[in-house]
Structure formats: C-alpha cells, structure tokens
Design an enzyme around this catalytic site. Structure first.
Site, PDB file in Angstrom:
ATOM      1  N   ASN A 215      20.440 -13.133  31.730  1.00 50.83           N
ATOM      2  CA  ASN A 215      20.822 -12.330  30.558  1.00 50.83           C
ATOM      3  C   ASN A 215      20.207 -10.941  30.677  1.00 50.83           C
ATOM      4  O   ASN A 215      19.548 -10.634  31.659  1.00 50.83           O
ATOM      5  CB  ASN A 215      20.405 -13.034  29.258  1.00 50.83           C
ATOM      6  CG  ASN A 215      18.909 -13.245  29.199  1.00 50.83           C
ATOM      7  OD1 ASN A 215      18.127 -12.312  29.231  1.00 50.83           O
ATOM      8  ND2 ASN A 215      18.502 -14.517  29.154  1.00 50.83           N
ATOM      9  N   ASP A 283      19.635 -20.876  27.605  1.00 52.54           N
ATOM     10  CA  ASP A 283      19.814 -22.148  26.895  1.00 52.54           C
ATOM     11  C   ASP A 283      20.346 -23.241  27.831  1.00 52.54           C
ATOM     12  O   ASP A 283      20.083 -24.417  27.643  1.00 52.54           O
ATOM     13  CB  ASP A 283      20.815 -21.967  25.745  1.00 52.54           C
ATOM     14  CG  ASP A 283      20.219 -21.127  24.620  1.00 52.54           C
ATOM     15  OD1 ASP A 283      18.985 -21.103  24.497  1.00 52.54           O
ATOM     16  OD2 ASP A 283      20.992 -20.483  23.882  1.00 52.54           O
ATOM     17  N   LYS A 293      26.429 -21.664  49.718  1.00 52.89           N
ATOM     18  CA  LYS A 293      27.147 -20.619  49.001  1.00 52.89           C
ATOM     19  C   LYS A 293      28.571 -21.116  48.702  1.00 52.89           C
ATOM     20  O   LYS A 293      29.268 -21.600  49.601  1.00 52.89           O
ATOM     21  CB  LYS A 293      27.192 -19.360  49.862  1.00 52.89           C
ATOM     22  CG  LYS A 293      27.818 -18.195  49.159  1.00 52.89           C
ATOM     23  CD  LYS A 293      27.867 -16.969  50.060  1.00 52.89           C
ATOM     24  CE  LYS A 293      28.742 -15.938  49.408  1.00 52.89           C
ATOM     25  NZ  LYS A 293      29.253 -14.957  50.327  1.00 52.89           N
ATOM     26  N   PRO A 310      15.240 -27.263  28.529  1.00 47.76           N
ATOM     27  CA  PRO A 310      14.286 -27.666  27.482  1.00 47.76           C
ATOM     28  C   PRO A 310      14.040 -26.498  26.527  1.00 47.76           C
ATOM     29  O   PRO A 310      14.080 -25.333  26.947  1.00 47.76           O
ATOM     30  CB  PRO A 310      13.019 -28.024  28.267  1.00 47.76           C
ATOM     31  CG  PRO A 310      13.165 -27.375  29.588  1.00 47.76           C
ATOM     32  CD  PRO A 310      14.634 -27.268  29.863  1.00 47.76           C
ATOM     33  N   ASP A 311      13.770 -26.792  25.259  1.00 52.34           N
ATOM     34  CA  ASP A 311      13.551 -25.766  24.231  1.00 52.34           C
ATOM     35  C   ASP A 311      12.043 -25.491  24.120  1.00 52.34           C
ATOM     36  O   ASP A 311      11.294 -26.273  23.518  1.00 52.34           O
ATOM     37  CB  ASP A 311      14.124 -26.278  22.902  1.00 52.34           C
ATOM     38  CG  ASP A 311      14.130 -25.209  21.830  1.00 52.34           C
ATOM     39  OD1 ASP A 311      13.215 -24.355  21.840  1.00 52.34           O
ATOM     40  OD2 ASP A 311      15.034 -25.219  20.985  1.00 52.34           O
ATOM     41  N   LYS A 343      15.634 -20.739  12.170  1.00 50.67           N
ATOM     42  CA  LYS A 343      14.795 -20.917  13.367  1.00 50.67           C
ATOM     43  C   LYS A 343      13.325 -21.101  12.981  1.00 50.67           C
ATOM     44  O   LYS A 343      12.614 -21.926  13.540  1.00 50.67           O
ATOM     45  CB  LYS A 343      14.953 -19.678  14.271  1.00 50.67           C
ATOM     46  CG  LYS A 343      14.438 -19.860  15.688  1.00 50.67           C
ATOM     47  CD  LYS A 343      14.931 -18.713  16.578  1.00 50.67           C
ATOM     48  CE  LYS A 343      14.570 -18.948  18.022  1.00 50.67           C
ATOM     49  NZ  LYS A 343      15.081 -17.913  18.912  1.00 50.67           N
TER      50      LYS A 343
END
Ligand SMILES: Cc1cc2nc3c(=O)[nH]c(=O)nc-3n(C[C@H](O)[C@H](O)[C@H](O)COP(=O)(O)O)c2cc1C
Length: 395
Positions: A215, A283, A293, A310-311, A343
């Site tokens: 990200n 996530d 590849k 895992p969180d 949250k």
C-alpha cells in the site's frame, strides 16, 4: 540580562549563515525565560544578524581562537572555551542550520567554535535547517541528514512555505515557537522511564519471487512518533515495514510481511508502557505464493486468492494489561468517524487517531483524536508536531 540561577539548564544556540538567522533572536528571548542561553555564531551567521542585539540578551561567542589569547589563557582563564561550553550544554540547538553546517557535522569536520563544540559534546543536538529548496532536496543533503538522524541527532523542519528566493517550497525555518517547544521537550524528557513500541510503514505480501502486494504508506507518521518519543526520553522500539526514509536512531526491527510484523510485535510488546500501531498493515496475503515467477504466456487472466492476515492491533488489545496503553490509527475513505469509534471499541484501544487518505506520504496530517470520553479535532500540522501532541497525552 537575567539573573543566573545555578539550577537552570544551559542551551547553546548555534546561529549559522542562513537568511533566517535574524529569527534566532525570538528563540533566544523565548528560551531565556527558563534556561541559560549561550550563543555561538559562525562567521557567516555573524554577517547576517545584528550581534549587539544578541549580546544584550546572553553571552555571544564567535571564534575558537581568540585574538591575544595564549596557551596558558586557554587552560586557566577560559577552561578551553569549546570544551566547557560542550560540557555545560544540556542541549545544543542549531537554528537556523545551513546546508554547510549539516554537511560539516555529518562528515566530522570541526573547524570553528560551533562545529568543535558539537563534536566535543555529549548533549542532545537539535538541528533546525533553513535553506533554498534545491539545497534541501540535494541528494548530498539527504544523505547527511539521514546519517545524522541515524546517529541520534534530532531535527525539526524545515517547513514548506514562502522562501527568501520567493518560491513556495520546502526549506523554510520551522516556526520558532515550535522549535522552542521541541527544545523544551528534549531538555525535560517527559517520557523518561517509559518504554514505547511503535509500528510504522507498510507491509508487503509476496505474490511470486519478484512481485508483491503493498500500500501507499510512507512510514513518516510512525517515524515521527519514534523520533519524538525518543526525544521525550522514552526507550523506543520501532517495528517497520519496507520504507525509503531515513531511520531514526532508536531500536529498529525491520520486517516485510504482516505476519513478520505480528511476530515482532508479540515478541516485543510485554512490559511496554505504550504501544502505537501506526503501520498500514496488509489485511490480506496471497494464499498460495508462487515459487516461480508467474508467466503471462500461460494465463489469459489471473486469479489471486487472498486470505486474512493476523490482526496485530486486535491481538495487542486482547493481551494488554491495565497498565499498558494502546493507540491505533484509522484511515478511511468513507465514514471515518463512525469506523474509527468502532475500531476503538472492537480493538480495545485507549486512543484512535483518525486520519484521511490525504495523510499518506504527506509531511502534514490532519486528525481527530478519539478516546472513550472525547473526540478532539486537531488542526493540520507537520507530522513531527502531531507526534508530540499524541505522545504528550501519555506523560
Ligand atoms: C544572504 C545569504 C543568505 C544565505 N542563506 C542561506 C540559507 O538560508 N541556508 C543555507 O544553507 N545557506 C545560506 N547561505 C549560504 C551560507 O551562508 C554559506 O554556505 C556559508 O558558507 C555557511 O556558513 P556556516 O554554515 O558556517 O554558517 C546564504 C548566503 C547568503 C550570502
């Protein structure tokens, strides 16, 4: 000039040959209310200010070798000026700091009173750069500041704004009030004896040996938190995903994947007073990472099956003791407040910092600070100042 008080700490303020040198007068005035100030001017700095104005406020020095002084004078009368200044300084603040001065310190040059005092001191050093934007973004400058940050030197700014050359760009001396604030934090160490675990940056999830999912997080917020927590006297452990910015001089654990970040956090979270999860953790990860590849010749379309990572925040929230504080970050493209409040509750956090996607890769951030009892909207500010705002709530 104010009455000397033996208990007051000393700040040595170095003023160098930047067009912003005149602003150091405000700094000297503000900080001399609580600290003894000694000014060192470089020869270029001396040309850009009215020296007499500073001499009315505090002792001012500008040379290593003083005219007429003998070997014996240095030893007996002055106690070797640069060494006694270096020893009595609680903090050396260089404001404004030129590209030249930063280059000299980064390369071990000590050829005048300021650089020699810095070299001889064990005090914390705070550098407030001010220069033309091309000077600041010059790769040599980047390398020098990166090296100094890694060695534990503290920086504030420069800010983006109108420069002396009439451009709107990065390079302006930070606000003197903000510089004074950071100087005070460095001297008073409000988080002394506290230990802090911080996560920063993005994670990457391999698809095959040469590709991955990631990200846009730059790690700047987490780095600012780590650097500021250290400046406040905390013992800091920083768990970071891949990031291309200079690492602060704290204990750094480098990871790639969300699973690695999870493992590093679980191994290091026991005994920490404060945990701040600012990393943008993936996530999902690819369920079946390809060993070779993936070739396009064999695939008209390609389906990647993803599985949940895992969180980290949730697990720390589940495990934390009543004496440990947990801060999470929430970044949403819609329903920011609603999701952030959810949250806070679901992950058993003590605080959520809610920010929008404009925060990504930016020098500034505009956030809401959400706790069980209050929602506070902060104005947009540089990430280093926001870091101080957040950490200040855990003194
Ligand atoms: C009017 C003027 C303004 C300057 N402003 C800056 C500045 O803002 N930042 C900077 O890095 N250099 C600036 N310079 C160049 C420095 O003064 C020069 O590199 C000098 O060698 C710095 O010496 P010092 O680091 O020992 O003070 C300026 C020079 C002049 C003549």
């Amino acid at each position: 000039m104010e009455q000397k008080n033996e208990k007051r700490k000393t700040i040595v303020i170095g003023i160098t040959g930047s067009i912003a040198a005149f602003k150091a007068e405000e700094l000297v005035k503000e900080l001399s209310a609580d600290y003894d100030i000694e000014v060192i001017l470089t020869q270029s700095g001396k040309k850009l200010i009215e020296v007499e104005k500073f001499q009315k406020l505090c002792p001012v020095r500008d040379c290593l070798f003083q005219p007429g002084m003998t070997y014996r004078d240095y030893l007996e009368r002055e106690k070797i000026g640069h060494i006694s200044l270096a020893d009595k300084a609680g903090l050396i603040l260089v404001a404004p700091a030129t590209a030249n001065l930063i280059g000299k310190i980064a390369n071990g040059i000590a050829d005048d009173l300021l650089t020699t005092t810095i070299m001889a001191s064990k005090a914390k050093i705070l550098i407030a750069p001010a220069m033309n934007n091309n000077m600041y973004t010059n790769p040599i400058m980047r390398e020098n500041t990166g090296k100094l940050k890694k060695l534990g030197y503290f920086f504030i700014g420069p800010a983006t704004g109108r420069l002396a050359c009439n451009r709107h760009a990065v390079g302006r001396l930070s606000d003197t009030g903000d510089i004074a604030k950071k100087a005070r934090v460095l001297l008073e160490e409000p988080l002394k004896n506290k230990s802090v675990l911080i996560t920063a940056g993005s994670t990457i999830e391999p698809i095959d040996p040469v590709r991955h999912i990631t990200n846009k997080s730059s790690g700047k917020m987490g780095y600012a938190l780590a650097e500021t927590a250290k400046a406040m006297g905390a013992d800091v452990t920083l768990v970071i995903g891949p990031a291309s910015i200079a690492k602060p001089g704290v204990k750094v654990i480098e990871v790639n994947t969300a699973q690695e970040m999870y493992d590093a956090c679980m191994q290091n979270f026991a005994g920490k007073n404060l945990v701040i999860c600012s990393a943008a953790v993936s996530d999902y990860k690819v369920l079946d990472e390809s060993r070779e590849k993936i070739k396009k010749e064999n695939n008209a379309t390609l389906k990647l099956e993803l599985t949940k990572n895992p969180d980290i925040l949730k697990e720390i929230g589940r495990r934390k003791t009543s004496s440990q504080k947990l801060v999470g970050f929430a970044l949403e493209t819609e329903n920011l407040m609603e999701n952030a409040v959810k949250k806070l509750k679901n992950k058993n956090c003590d605080m959520i910092i809610a920010n929008s996607q404009e925060a990504i890769n930016s020098e500034n951030n505009k956030v809401f600070i959400i706790t069980k009892n209050a929602v506070e909207e902060l104005e947009e500010m540089p990430k280093s100042l926001l870091a101080a705002e957040i950490l200040d709530r855990f003194r």
